[in-house]
Enzyme design. Structure first.
Site, mmCIF file in Angstrom:
data_model
loop_
_atom_site.group_PDB
_atom_site.id
_atom_site.type_symbol
_atom_site.label_atom_id
_atom_site.label_comp_id
_atom_site.label_asym_id
_atom_site.label_seq_id
_atom_site.Cartn_x
_atom_site.Cartn_y
_atom_site.Cartn_z
ATOM 1 N N ASP B 49 65.490 9.887 32.653
ATOM 2 C CA ASP B 49 66.918 10.134 32.453
ATOM 3 C C ASP B 49 67.738 10.257 33.741
ATOM 4 O O ASP B 49 68.908 9.950 33.754
ATOM 5 C CB ASP B 49 67.131 11.378 31.586
ATOM 6 C CG ASP B 49 66.462 12.612 32.196
ATOM 7 O OD1 ASP B 49 65.831 12.490 33.259
ATOM 8 O OD2 ASP B 49 66.589 13.682 31.594
ATOM 9 N N ARG B 278 72.360 17.258 29.835
ATOM 10 C CA ARG B 278 72.412 15.828 29.562
ATOM 11 C C ARG B 278 73.637 15.434 28.774
ATOM 12 O O ARG B 278 74.467 16.259 28.436
ATOM 13 C CB ARG B 278 71.159 15.419 28.778
ATOM 14 C CG ARG B 278 69.882 15.889 29.413
ATOM 15 C CD ARG B 278 68.717 15.346 28.655
ATOM 16 N NE ARG B 278 68.972 13.939 28.392
ATOM 17 C CZ ARG B 278 68.050 13.036 28.192
ATOM 18 N NH1 ARG B 278 66.797 13.387 28.223
ATOM 19 N NH2 ARG B 278 68.373 11.788 27.953
ATOM 20 N N TYR B 286 62.362 21.344 31.381
ATOM 21 C CA TYR B 286 60.997 21.133 31.859
ATOM 22 C C TYR B 286 60.360 22.513 31.956
ATOM 23 O O TYR B 286 60.885 23.389 32.670
ATOM 24 C CB TYR B 286 60.989 20.485 33.240
ATOM 25 C CG TYR B 286 61.335 19.020 33.244
ATOM 26 C CD1 TYR B 286 60.390 18.061 32.850
ATOM 27 C CD2 TYR B 286 62.581 18.573 33.654
ATOM 28 C CE1 TYR B 286 60.699 16.713 32.871
ATOM 29 C CE2 TYR B 286 62.897 17.222 33.667
ATOM 30 C CZ TYR B 286 61.954 16.301 33.276
ATOM 31 O OH TYR B 286 62.259 14.963 33.297
ATOM 32 N N PRO B 361 58.038 13.914 37.036
ATOM 33 C CA PRO B 361 59.373 13.432 36.649
ATOM 34 C C PRO B 361 60.503 14.373 37.049
ATOM 35 O O PRO B 361 61.662 14.005 36.951
ATOM 36 C CB PRO B 361 59.278 13.375 35.120
ATOM 37 C CG PRO B 361 58.319 14.447 34.767
ATOM 38 C CD PRO B 361 57.334 14.534 35.904
#
Lengths: 671, 671
Positions: B49, B278, B286, B361
């Site tokens: 993302d 987001r 996370y 990530p």
């Protein structure tokens, strides 16, 4: 709204920019609407092209200004070319095209076909409204006695679905560099128009048939020869001038140094040319056809060719050379300056756009004013249909927009005369046009032409002082408030926010995530009213106490917010509260503010997109919003915005009862 | 390129972001390419993302950064939350997410499915390349002996077209708030993805069959388990860590005040959470799954549920509460940190993206570095296929990108350790992580993570000092110049333009129409090389004389411009000249400059889009480009840019012979 339903809320006749704007409002407000157009396809080039900065603001409120901004040619500078003492043209002045700081956008140029494309894409994304093409209205019956009964369908319209043969078949490719002048030829069709062309024949299963439908409301956006207007027996009042102009859209081959600037070129005795640089390397030339003179016989426009127009341009622009290999579109026209006598029939059938005003195209106003008619009208009809507002607001359409049309014609009279005239040889040459006067008019005209100077008069939805009829077109839109004295507001609390004008835009930061936004980006065209709380310096305890009190008033179960919001819908569905405070962002928390300023939802938690702050951003400077809006951070204020971003009321943080009275003037109580 | 052709120039395996980036270059350079993917559909949510500002610059060079900018969540501030003396978490610091002024974009977050959509739309607009889905490579035969013969097809690949049954049928809607973790469920598919879904089955007429195709080049973008890599026998070198992390994409219901900020939350003894706000109200968490520890047994990830991950988050974030009603996607993973041993087989078969590097990530690097691999590679292959460059440039892919991958893993090692560790209790707690060290690493990491710090080493296409092997991954890419000494350039002429780094962007105005542009907007990814002429103060006669001389040299029929441009094509088709001068715009005319700086075409006249000026704009301030680029206006300089915006050479206005030698090092003479 699927084509074919025989009972609908709104019928829109004409799918040009005005009709598409009206349909867009219906799509965003969830209204059952149909939109028909007699043409078989949308247009693909030519036609209108200039877009005001206000129009871009409106497009942005629907979410597609970025597409225009990206594809269009931006207009930065106007160069004035005039004869020098020896009669040779030379650049005499440079002036900014858009007056700096009046808008976050500048004027741009992009042809009407692309604008229509963006509307069509937006309709597809937000609704099932599709333009029904090749559909002609044939008969209109209106039952006036039902007009004031909100739930009735007083309009009967018979529609003829044209067969393929009846549609204009003249769609062949232009040859030998001679483009067609109807805007329909296909030399430069964009990829995203292709689907429409392929589907044209199959779109309408009713080809060759007739149907009769019933509608609650009807909007005639059907152009200067409006069928709707003729059914109503209304006139366009005004006159045809004898100025004949030619228009060429070409990729110019020239040594003229300012061909990519907007130019007004007056030659000593070989006429005038206006240069409008456009997208895709094109330049539009408006050229005075010097073969006709005021008072002469009517020119047969069918005799005019692109070659004749080019030759006129070449004479004006000499000693510079100009020619072309590629011509995209051309036309010749005479200026008519007319305004419709009435803009509506019983506030059930409305006229918008060219159906009620025609004028010169050179100031780039036509498409803008037409779309803004529909932008003014659409949410009003939708609000009545949705049960939010009563029918009293519909009268403000004619009051607000017919006045704009009148002002536009007055502007156009002056502008056209200056532009069409011959430059004065010297100060004694009274028949000539003074170039000083021309420059002055150009600069003043720029403010008008930007569209942001629009100032709607006092009415049931514009709470300000003065005579409502005088400030509009004469229509009676004065306040019939059942609860006492007229609501006026307290305009001086926000020096640079004007009741009746659109809310200006400055940068603020989202309190929750520090992202900078132009405040106008929060004012989406979704049919909602908004109360902007200028909360001021909430780090000051006494100011915060005022804000907490305001929160308590608004959150009370008998507050106007709850009274005008249908039970079971979210509290921001009719009126949204947006807050801008002026304390340092990093010393303030979203949760410091009353809950009603950032409402909670059981599915999605708190709302993080309603509280903003006037502070420094990391990457885009400081918006100085309080200073620019002219609001005292120690005091703050409340501002009510209509669904079209125009300011309806300004008052104190404590004036909750006064806001309530304002809304009571036209809103429908739901509980 | 229609699917089904048995001989093609480039076969791309894998249609994730890296494969789509490679295909996009082929589309823009007119290369015959096919792109296949074993999955039946694109992904629709979840996955990667984060987008670096450099990635947005690259998207802009292809024309779709604006779509990302509009839809994504912008990342402005990082809040660090750490235990206070009593062990309660509190906000200890705020730092800007993107370092101010390093790019005209900032880091944003938008899920991979949308990025793929923009690539697909762009492919459709610019080519007939379409992704062939449900196609699996089965066998690869490579004839090494043909590798250096440019016109051969040394690659044979057998493709299996999967039947509908063979495609993953697991596409059902998630229920009970438990989203699937494969990124394929359809709860929130965007409208513009619908067509793809409807056409999925009918897209491939070869369903259930096999075919063998011949290719000149092949690019394996087929992920961490790359089939292509396995065929070549290359290894991923590195190790798997035992840190296990969970990921939840949810609409959070929480009283945590910074949920819309990027947060790193370290609790005293209940693990760590990273918060990534987001688009569409979503927040990605996370979460360190504290049930596993370094050195413990391998965790069975199939046992992990969203509820377990949420509970871990709740412990870390306490006393604040967090829960959700809607979960969009979730997963659990272990961090592997590995780099491919080789990035290419004989510069005919290449590997890119996850096929050659895997890592954590959390820094939002993966999708970016993968796309940038393909961005580095695509134009090089296209240039060789187009006959512009010789094969020597292809070795720079591994040299440049394997070095980046190595740097990335080193960065990730440090960042993951800091993030996964427990906060130090005090300065004596050596097993714990110092929060000062963490903040410091975060700030330094931000420069790396932006993507703009990439600095490619000396090579045949990067004319700078130093050891080519040391500056890259060890691959020999040193200059084999047939015409004498190595070309080094004169970097000090432009203080803030670094050979090997991407060209920075500042605002300049178009000389012809006064429009402000970020200079980078002129550097479209279309395969062309560019020479930027910093012409300096051309109002000074002696400086203008230098520029006129430069124009004469370039326009000479035996100049390198003509030698490297195919006869019959426009003079800017291989190498484009862009000029930025520093004299006042209104005292300068486009026609003051040599013709070659604004070439003439018989169809379209002069080119008005090549000469720019560093001057004040009407609405957007002054870019101070000379000051920001660090170029002396009295002196000027020349800068050569590669097709990917990286700086290849810097030199004096007079150094035309030196530029020629630079190009002679790798370009193919056409006349």
């Amino acid at each position: 709204m699927a084509p074919g339903d025989s009972k609908i809320d709104v019928l829109i006749v004409g799918a040009g920019p005005a009709g598409l704007m009206a349909a867009t409002w219906m799509a965003r407000c969830g209204i059952r609407a149909r939109i028909i157009d007699k043409r078989g396809t949308k247009i693909f080039n030519g036609q209108a092209d200039g877009l005001q900065c206000r129009t871009l603001e409106i497009f942005d409120s629907f979410g597609f200004a970025d597409r225009v901004w990206k594809e269009s040619n931006h207009m930065l500078e106007i160069c004035l070319w005039n004869p020098d003492a020896d009669g040779n043209i030379r650049r005499s002045d440079r002036i900014p095209d858009t007056i700096p700081k009046i808008s976050r956008f500048q004027q741009v140029v992009l042809h009407q076909g692309r604008i229509e494309r963006f509307f069509l894409d937006s309709l597809k994304e937000h609704s099932d409204i599709t333009v029904e093409r090749g559909v002609l209205p044939e008969a209109l019956i209106f039952d006036e006695s039902l007009a004031e009964d909100v739930d009735t369908y007083p309009i009967d319209v018979t529609l003829q679905h044209l067969s393929e043969e009846e549609l204009n078949p003249d769609q062949s490719q232009a040859t030998n560099g001679t483009a067609k002048s109807d805007g329909l030829f296909r030399s430069n069709i964009s990829a995203d128009d292709t689907d429409d062309l392929l589907n044209r024949a199959s779109q309408n299963a009713k080809t060759g048939t007739r149907e009769t439908i019933k509608a609650k409301y009807m909007i005639g956006c059907d152009g200067a020869h409006s069928w709707t207007r003729r059914q109503l027996g209304y006139k366009l009042e005004g006159e045809q001038t004898d100025y004949v102009w030619g228009v060429l859209d070409i990729i110019p081959i020239t040594d003229f140094p300012d061909i990519r600037m907007r130019c007004a070129i007056h030659s000593a005795s070989s006429g005038s040319v206006m240069v409008i640089p456009r997208e895709n390397k094109l330049v539009r030339l408006y050229i005075q056809m010097t073969t006709t003179e005021r008072g002469g016989g009517k020119l047969d426009r069918s005799n005019i060719t692109p070659q004749m127009i080019l030759e006129c341009a070449q004479k004006t622009i000499a000693p510079y050379k100009i020619t072309y290999d590629y011509c995209d579109w051309w036309t010749a026209y005479q200026i008519g300056q007319r305004v419709g006598s009435e803009f509506s029939k019983n506030e059930r059938i409305f006229l918008a756009g060219d159906a009620v005003h025609t004028h010169s195209p050179k100031a780039g106003q036509g498409m803008n004013v037409s779309m803004q008619d529909a932008y003014n009208l659409g949410w009003k009809i939708a609000s009545v249909l949705n049960g939010t507002a009563n029918r009293s607001i519909l009268k403000t359409y004619q009051s607000e927009r017919r006045r704009i049309a009148q002002d536009l014609i007055a502007f156009d009279h002056k502008f056209s005369r200056l532009f069409s005239g011959r430059p004065a040889k010297d100060v004694m040459d009274e028949a000539g046009i003074s170039m000083e006067e021309f420059k002055d008019a150009f600069e003043k005209g720029n403010m008008f032409a930007s569209g942001v100077a629009v100032n709607y008069g006092a009415s049931v939805i514009v709470a300000k002082d003065g005579d409502a009829a005088e400030q509009g077109d004469g229509t009676d839109v004065s306040v019939k408030n059942p609860n006492g004295a007229r609501v006026i507001g307290n305009a001086k609390l926000a020096r640079n926010i004007k009741t009746g004008m659109r809310m200006p835009s400055f940068q603020v930061l989202n309190q929750a995530d520090a992202r900078p936004w132009q405040f106008q980006e929060m004012l989406k065209s979704d049919g909602r009213w908004r109360i902007v709380v200028f909360a001021g310096d909430v780090a000051n305890a006494s100011q915060m106490k005022r804000i907490k009190n305001l929160g308590s008033s608004l959150a009370a179960k008998d507050s106007f917010l709850y009274r005008f919001t249908p039970p079971g819908t979210s509290i921001d569905s009719i009126i949204e509260i947006l807050t801008i405070h002026s304390s340092p962002r990093s010393e303030t928390e979203l949760f410091d503010f009353p809950d009603i300023f950032h409402p909670y939802s059981e599915k999605e938690g708190w709302d993080y997109w309603k509280v903003y702050v006037d502070d420094m951003s990391y990457h885009e400077g400081h918006g100085h919003a309080y200073e620019n809006y002219g609001v005292d951070p120690g005091k703050g204020c409340l501002v009510v915005l209509r669904p079209d971003q125009y300011v309806g009321w300004i008052g104190e943080i404590e004036d909750v009862a006064e806001i309530a009275r304002y809304f009571e003037g036209f809103m429908v109580q739901r509980t």
